[in-house]
Design a protein around this motif. Structure first.
Motif, PDB file in Angstrom:
ATOM      1  N   GLU A 174       0.818  -1.214   0.000  1.00  0.00           N
ATOM      2  CA  GLU A 174       0.000   0.000   0.000  1.00  0.00           C
ATOM      3  C   GLU A 174       0.853   1.266   0.000  1.00  0.00           C
ATOM      4  O   GLU A 174       0.424   2.314  -0.481  1.00  0.00           O
ATOM      5  CB  GLU A 174      -0.948   0.013   1.200  1.00  0.00           C
ATOM      6  CG  GLU A 174      -2.056  -1.028   1.120  1.00  0.00           C
ATOM      7  CD  GLU A 174      -3.006  -0.798  -0.041  1.00  0.00           C
ATOM      8  OE1 GLU A 174      -3.303   0.366  -0.367  1.00  0.00           O
ATOM      9  OE2 GLU A 174      -3.460  -1.801  -0.629  1.00  0.00           O
ATOM     10  N   ALA A 175       2.085   1.194   0.519  1.00  0.00           N
ATOM     11  CA  ALA A 175       2.973   2.356   0.563  1.00  0.00           C
ATOM     12  C   ALA A 175       3.335   2.845  -0.838  1.00  0.00           C
ATOM     13  O   ALA A 175       3.591   4.019  -1.051  1.00  0.00           O
ATOM     14  CB  ALA A 175       4.230   2.037   1.359  1.00  0.00           C
ATOM     15  N   GLY A 176       3.379   1.932  -1.804  1.00  0.00           N
ATOM     16  CA  GLY A 176       3.589   2.306  -3.200  1.00  0.00           C
ATOM     17  C   GLY A 176       5.035   2.427  -3.639  1.00  0.00           C
ATOM     18  O   GLY A 176       5.965   2.313  -2.831  1.00  0.00           O
ATOM     19  N   PRO A 177       5.226   2.666  -4.937  1.00  0.00           N
ATOM     20  CA  PRO A 177       6.554   2.662  -5.556  1.00  0.00           C
ATOM     21  C   PRO A 177       7.562   3.643  -4.958  1.00  0.00           C
ATOM     22  O   PRO A 177       8.749   3.336  -4.895  1.00  0.00           O
ATOM     23  CB  PRO A 177       6.271   3.011  -7.018  1.00  0.00           C
ATOM     24  CG  PRO A 177       4.860   2.605  -7.235  1.00  0.00           C
ATOM     25  CD  PRO A 177       4.169   2.836  -5.923  1.00  0.00           C
ATOM     26  N   GLU A 178       7.096   4.813  -4.531  1.00  0.00           N
ATOM     27  CA  GLU A 178       8.043   5.776  -3.960  1.00  0.00           C
ATOM     28  C   GLU A 178       8.678   5.217  -2.684  1.00  0.00           C
ATOM     29  O   GLU A 178       9.876   5.375  -2.453  1.00  0.00           O
ATOM     30  CB  GLU A 178       7.369   7.118  -3.701  1.00  0.00           C
ATOM     31  CG  GLU A 178       7.059   7.868  -4.983  1.00  0.00           C
ATOM     32  CD  GLU A 178       6.440   9.229  -4.724  1.00  0.00           C
ATOM     33  OE1 GLU A 178       6.573   9.749  -3.603  1.00  0.00           O
ATOM     34  OE2 GLU A 178       5.817   9.760  -5.654  1.00  0.00           O
TER      35      GLU A 178
END
Length: 80
Positions: free
Chosen positions: A46-50
């Motif tokens: 959920e934190a994502g690619p960044e």
């Protein structure tokens, strides 16, 4: 087959790793455990690619391929 693997919005698109050879039960379990350690938790996903870009690379691929461009350029020079 397709209906059991179908997920919206991408359909049956997926990635698979296939290993060909004979593995005894212990080897198979060891390999599977190593791959399982690479999976993201739900929170990490959920934190994502960044956020992922800041994670430590346990495989050290940056070190493994650090001189890949130089090797590739050298190979091209030999072909000429």
């Amino acid at each position: 087959f397709m209906t059991t693997d179908w997920q919206e919005p991408w359909g049956d698109r997926r990635q698979e790793i296939v290993m060909i050879g004979q593995f005894d039960g212990d080897s198979r379990n060891t390999v599977r455990a190593l791959f399982d350690k690479t999976l993201l938790t739900d929170a990490e996903f959920e934190a994502g690619p960044e956020a992922w870009a800041a994670y430590d690379d346990p495989f050290r691929l940056d070190e493994l391929f650090a001189d890949a461009d130089a090797d590739f350029a050298h190979d091209e020079e030999e072909d000429e």
